[in-house]
Design a protein around this motif. Structure first.
Motif, short mmCIF file in Angstrom:
data_model
loop_
_atom_site.label_atom_id
_atom_site.label_comp_id
_atom_site.label_asym_id
_atom_site.label_seq_id
_atom_site.Cartn_x
_atom_site.Cartn_y
_atom_site.Cartn_z
N ALA A 383 1.31 3.89 4.96
CA ALA A 383 0.35 2.89 5.40
C ALA A 383 -0.65 3.47 6.40
O ALA A 383 -1.86 3.21 6.31
N LEU A 384 -0.17 4.28 7.35
CA LEU A 384 -1.06 4.87 8.35
C LEU A 384 -2.00 5.89 7.73
O LEU A 384 -3.19 5.95 8.08
N PHE A 385 -1.51 6.69 6.80
CA PHE A 385 -2.35 7.69 6.15
C PHE A 385 -3.46 7.01 5.34
O PHE A 385 -4.63 7.42 5.42
N ASP A 386 -3.11 5.98 4.60
CA ASP A 386 -4.12 5.27 3.81
C ASP A 386 -5.17 4.63 4.71
O ASP A 386 -6.36 4.57 4.36
N TRP A 387 -4.74 4.16 5.87
CA TRP A 387 -5.66 3.53 6.83
C TRP A 387 -6.59 4.56 7.45
O TRP A 387 -7.81 4.40 7.46
N VAL A 388 -6.01 5.66 7.97
CA VAL A 388 -6.80 6.67 8.68
C VAL A 388 -7.67 7.47 7.73
O VAL A 388 -8.86 7.71 8.00
N GLU A 389 -7.11 7.90 6.61
CA GLU A 389 -7.83 8.80 5.71
C GLU A 389 -8.71 8.09 4.69
O GLU A 389 -9.72 8.64 4.25
N HIS A 390 -8.33 6.87 4.29
CA HIS A 390 -9.06 6.20 3.22
C HIS A 390 -9.63 4.84 3.63
O HIS A 390 -10.31 4.20 2.82
N GLY A 391 -9.36 4.41 4.86
CA GLY A 391 -9.88 3.14 5.32
C GLY A 391 -9.20 1.93 4.71
O GLY A 391 -9.72 0.80 4.80
N THR A 392 -8.05 2.12 4.11
CA THR A 392 -7.31 1.01 3.50
C THR A 392 -6.61 0.21 4.58
O THR A 392 -5.82 0.77 5.35
N PRO A 393 -6.86 -1.07 4.70
CA PRO A 393 -6.20 -1.87 5.75
C PRO A 393 -4.68 -1.82 5.64
O PRO A 393 -4.14 -1.76 4.53
N ILE A 394 -4.02 -1.84 6.76
CA ILE A 394 -2.56 -1.89 6.76
C ILE A 394 -2.13 -3.21 6.11
O ILE A 394 -2.61 -4.28 6.50
N PRO A 395 -1.26 -3.14 5.12
CA PRO A 395 -0.91 -4.37 4.39
C PRO A 395 -0.14 -5.36 5.26
O PRO A 395 0.67 -4.96 6.11
N ASP A 396 -0.41 -6.63 5.05
CA ASP A 396 0.36 -7.67 5.74
C ASP A 396 1.78 -7.68 5.18
O ASP A 396 2.00 -7.49 3.99
N SER A 397 2.74 -7.94 6.06
CA SER A 397 4.11 -8.07 5.61
C SER A 397 4.28 -9.40 4.90
O SER A 397 3.84 -10.43 5.40
N PRO A 398 4.92 -9.41 3.74
CA PRO A 398 5.08 -10.67 3.00
C PRO A 398 6.12 -11.61 3.60
O PRO A 398 6.18 -12.77 3.22
N THR A 399 6.98 -11.12 4.51
CA THR A 399 7.98 -11.98 5.15
C THR A 399 8.01 -11.72 6.64
O THR A 399 7.57 -10.67 7.12
N GLN A 400 8.55 -12.67 7.40
CA GLN A 400 8.60 -12.58 8.86
C GLN A 400 9.87 -11.87 9.37
O GLN A 400 9.91 -11.39 10.49
N ALA A 401 10.90 -11.80 8.54
CA ALA A 401 12.20 -11.32 9.00
C ALA A 401 12.15 -9.87 9.48
O ALA A 401 11.46 -9.04 8.90
N HIS A 402 12.90 -9.60 10.54
CA HIS A 402 13.11 -8.23 11.05
C HIS A 402 11.77 -7.56 11.41
O HIS A 402 11.57 -6.37 11.14
N ARG A 403 10.87 -8.28 12.02
CA ARG A 403 9.51 -7.82 12.23
C ARG A 403 9.41 -6.60 13.14
O ARG A 403 8.44 -5.84 13.06
N ASN A 404 10.37 -6.36 14.01
CA ASN A 404 10.32 -5.19 14.89
C ASN A 404 10.94 -3.94 14.25
O ASN A 404 10.85 -2.85 14.82
N PHE A 405 11.56 -4.11 13.08
CA PHE A 405 12.13 -2.97 12.37
C PHE A 405 11.10 -2.55 11.32
O PHE A 405 11.15 -2.93 10.17
N ILE A 406 10.15 -1.75 11.77
CA ILE A 406 8.91 -1.51 11.03
C ILE A 406 9.10 -0.65 9.79
O ILE A 406 8.17 -0.54 8.98
#
Length: 406
Positions: A383-406
């Motif tokens: 996700a970070l590589f696509d964002w930094v190198e290609h400008g692709t936004p970091i995808p939204d998580s489809p669920t709320q569970a375990h949000r701090n376990f990235i």
């Protein structure tokens, strides 16, 4: 001692080489069809994504070049384990070391809370329940406001009421529904298999009666030769009343010492099997295959490692390295510090920390050639590589569970 362990693992792996019989798996799919549903396995919990979208402020600070605290640290409280699994990547990475004291672990947690770490997962390279202060560590983390979770073989779990109340999730590693097969695959006994199932059942009871939000899951680390156990294990998980079963690939080191056949995961048979397993899902029980890892195999889609400042790892030896691939003596140049001798916040503030994490993110390092297959940081890196190198936004998580376990 470590080399003997490696040789033992390689020998055990070779004993099991060869995929499970296709006719057997096809027959199982047909036999289990009446138990299948059309329930969405990812309606509540999504185990094949990243949760970076919940932490945009810290992720953006990282991109600006600020020195940020990890969102998640994956560690273990020891390198000990009473099992001898055929698929054990950690067994290839062991360091000779003395145990980490409770005092040092307590200081580590205090430092994590002070600098802004969000969560601790006790997985890494050892069985944390072998540590005498395992439950105390969990309770201390919780008291400091840290999310805390554990991956375990489930054999030596104690004080289940306290764990159920404190943990965000507990994931028990189990590779077969058959007691004899599971004992052989995981290097344990049939008696221990039944003891683990009893512990799981008791955890489920405690969760239900106490109304605790802890997620109770099972994990199957799948090699092709165990494929005939996928569907029986999915049914076993449903009968136990756990929240999920996740079926994942087996990680191999950069030299392929476990001999994992990544091509099999992409085969038509494997795809049909995983789809059938996911249909064992019910509204209260999810079976999920790690599709992204199965489809990627051992090939990364990114050429730089950006994820370690946000998802750091620490060995059960107390050694802090960017990730589990670099725990062994062979990679001492990547060792940032040791909490047995230095406080974690000092290690985090050190020039060594900045130098090593910066090196991994530079064009002087290529994870496609220099790392083990599909590490813990893989989805974060992607996700970070696509964002930094290609400008692709970091995808939204489809669920709320375990949000701090990235």
């Amino acid at each position: 001692m470590i080399e003997k362990r490696v040789i033992h693992l390689q020998r055990k792996a070779k004993e099991h080489r060869g995929p499970a019989d296709e006719a057997t798996i096809r027959r199982q799919i047909e036999e289990f069809t009446p138990l299948m549903t059309n329930a969405d396995p990812r309606a509540v919990l999504h185990l094949d994504t990243t949760k970076l979208s919940f932490h945009k402020e810290r992720v953006e600070a990282w991109r600006r070049g600020e020195h940020v605290a990890p969102l998640l640290i994956d560690t273990a409280l020891t390198q000990k384990c009473s099992y001898s699994c055929t698929f054990c990547f950690a067994g290839l990475q062991q360091l000779d070391s003395t145990p980490v004291s409770w005092e040092r672990h307590e200081m580590f947690l205090e430092d994590c809370a002070e600098i802004g770490v969000k969560a601790i997962s006790l997985v890494s390279d050892g069985e944390s329940t072998e540590c005498p202060h395992f439950v105390d560590f969990v309770l201390k983390a919780k008291s400091l406001g840290l999310d805390i979770a554990v991956g375990t073989n489930g054999l030596k779990l104690t004080r289940l009421d306290e764990l159920a109340e404190a943990l965000t999730y507990i994931r028990i590693n189990i590779n077969a529904a058959s007691p004899s097969r599971n004992a052989k695959i995981m290097g344990t006994s049939v008696a221990n298999h039944h003891k683990v199932l009893a512990n799981i059942a008791e955890l489920v009871r405690i969760k239900r009666e106490g109304g605790y939000p802890v997620t109770i899951g099972l994990q199957q680390v799948l090699l092709p030769e165990y494929a005939d156990q996928v569907l029986p294990l999915a049914i076993l998980g449903r009968s136990l009343g756990v929240d999920y079963l996740v079926i994942k690939h087996c990680s191999d080191d950069e030299n392929g010492r476990l001999g994992v056949d990544y091509g099999w995961y992409k085969s038509e048979l494997a795809q049909d099997l995983f789809q059938a397993a996911e249909r064992i899902t019910t509204p209260t029980y999810s079976v999920q295959a790690k599709w992204s890892k199965f489809k990627t195999g051992s090939d990364r889609t990114y050429s730089r490692c950006f994820g370690t400042p946000l998802l750091l790892q620490m060995s059960g030896s107390g050694v802090i390295a960017p990730c589990g691939s670099f725990f062994s003596d062979k990679y001492r140049s990547f060792h940032i510090g040791d909490i047995k001798t230095t406080r974690f916040k000092e290690i985090w503030q050190s020039e060594a920390y900045k130098k090593i994490t910066s090196h991994l993110a530079s064009d002087q390092f290529d994870p496609r050639r220099q790392c083990a297959s599909l590490c813990l940081q893989d989805k974060v890196n992607e996700a970070l590589f696509d964002w930094v190198e290609h400008g692709t936004p970091i995808p939204d998580s489809p669920t709320q569970a375990h949000r701090n376990f990235i």
